[in-house]
Design a protein around this motif. Structure first.
Motif, mmCIF file in Angstrom:
data_model
loop_
_atom_site.group_PDB
_atom_site.id
_atom_site.type_symbol
_atom_site.label_atom_id
_atom_site.label_comp_id
_atom_site.label_asym_id
_atom_site.label_seq_id
_atom_site.Cartn_x
_atom_site.Cartn_y
_atom_site.Cartn_z
ATOM 1 N N ASP A 262 0.829 -1.206 0.000
ATOM 2 C CA ASP A 262 0.000 0.000 0.000
ATOM 3 C C ASP A 262 0.862 1.254 0.000
ATOM 4 N N VAL A 263 1.904 1.230 0.806
ATOM 5 C CA VAL A 263 2.789 2.393 0.904
ATOM 6 C C VAL A 263 3.456 2.677 -0.441
ATOM 7 N N MET A 264 4.006 1.644 -1.062
ATOM 8 C CA MET A 264 4.719 1.839 -2.322
ATOM 9 C C MET A 264 3.769 2.241 -3.442
ATOM 10 N N ALA A 265 2.567 1.688 -3.420
ATOM 11 C CA ALA A 265 1.595 2.024 -4.454
ATOM 12 C C ALA A 265 1.193 3.494 -4.399
ATOM 13 N N ALA A 266 1.329 4.103 -3.227
ATOM 14 C CA ALA A 266 0.940 5.504 -3.056
ATOM 15 C C ALA A 266 2.030 6.475 -3.476
ATOM 16 N N THR A 267 3.194 5.969 -3.874
ATOM 17 C CA THR A 267 4.295 6.836 -4.298
ATOM 18 C C THR A 267 4.383 6.870 -5.819
ATOM 19 N N ALA A 268 5.147 7.842 -6.319
ATOM 20 C CA ALA A 268 5.301 8.003 -7.768
ATOM 21 C C ALA A 268 6.658 7.516 -8.254
#
Length: 310
Positions: A262-268
């Motif tokens: 979830d954390v990584m998916a929220a980054t660009a």
């Protein structure tokens, strides 16, 4: 910036020498589609000539022999490794220093907490004084100072920033149950020439607003991939400790906190890579449902010998 993954496994590597779990046994017997992995460490370079090690794995000898980029080039004795930066004082991140004792004096970059552990309760820096010796470069992450930028000689185009992160000191450390700023750091590395950035954190217990800020600024994330689930070790019958007990944020979350996916998916970030993967983690199986889920999120799984150019 060039990144070479020397080892992508957690402590013990994969398959772990004394483990007969489904995954370790399956890899040994050729029944699991999974690559063997040595213990976690990477090397970074601006020009492909001078390299800095980020952590020194117990498997350092095997790793240095395997990759031509790190072979000696000039004279009878030589190494392109110019420095070692330690993220913490964990045994699987520091004992490789002993394997470098035949070389020149080692420039070691570490926080006061890590230096204290490595000169008192686990005094390998003192042992090395009887061989090659070390030069300690203090990373002033301690007390109220939670980040510090620094340069390494020979890496003029790279700026390193040590960032205090949530985690656990080693089991042998007096700080194990009393978290101290500087026990665990991540590195944010900027390449002035290329304008690229890397966030490296093989151990990360929690991602809060401060950690997320650094991750949002990175082109490449190379972060804690130790466990898929909080109770993974228990499910596999390999121990009673949870991911949190061991200082790691699992890939899957729960109603109280997001997981690393979830954390990584929220980054660009352009590249999102998991490293420091425990032998119990199902993402080691390249045909698993968990790997397909990661693929769907554009998240890669690091492997020994992986090269990343930013």
């Amino acid at each position: 910036m060039k990144i070479l993954v020397l080892g992508s496994g957690a402590g013990g590597g994969f398959p772990q020498w004394n483990c007969n779990c489904r995954q370790c046994a399956g890899q040994r017997q050729g029944e699991l589609t999974a690559h063997a992995r040595t213990q976690s460490s990477i090397a970074v370079s601006a020009d492909g000539q001078a390299w800095a090690l980020l952590n020194a794995s117990p498997d350092i000898g095997q790793q240095l022999r395997r990759y031509p980029q790190l072979h000696p080039r000039q004279g009878l004795r030589d190494t392109p490794i110019k420095a070692v930066v330690l993220m913490d004082a964990q045994i699987d991140h520091v004992t490789g220093l002993l394997g470098m004792r035949e070389g020149p004096c080692i420039d070691v970059y570490a926080t006061p907490c890590v230096f204290e552990d490595l000169t008192t309760v686990f005094p390998i820096l003192g042992v090395l004084e009887h061989y090659c010796g070390t030069r300690w470069h203090m990373l002033p992450v301690a007390g109220s100072t939670t980040s510090a930028s620094f340069m390494i000689d020979g890496f003029a185009s790279l700026r390193f920033t040590a960032v205090a992160i949530p985690g656990k000191a080693p089991p042998y450390s007096p700080h194990r149950r009393d978290h101290t700023v500087g026990d665990n750091i991540a590195l944010f590395i900027e390449d002035f020439h290329e304008g690229s950035t890397l966030f490296y954190s093989p151990g990360l217990a929690h991602v809060g607003a401060e950690e997320l800020k650094w991750m949002h600024d990175a082109d490449c994330l190379l972060v804690d991939g130790t466990f898929w689930a909080e109770d993974e070790m228990q499910q596999a019958g390999l121990g009673r400790k949870t991911a949190s007990d061991m200082g790691h944020l699992p890939q899957t979350g729960d109603p109280t906190r997001p997981g690393m996916v979830d954390v990584m998916a929220a980054t660009a970030a352009r590249r999102k890579v998991l490293i420091h993967i425990n032998n119990s983690n199902p993402i080691l199986d390249e045909t698993s449902e968990q790997r397909r889920l990661l693929d769907g999120h554009g998240i890669e799984v690091a492997y020994d010998g992986m090269e990343i150019t930013l």
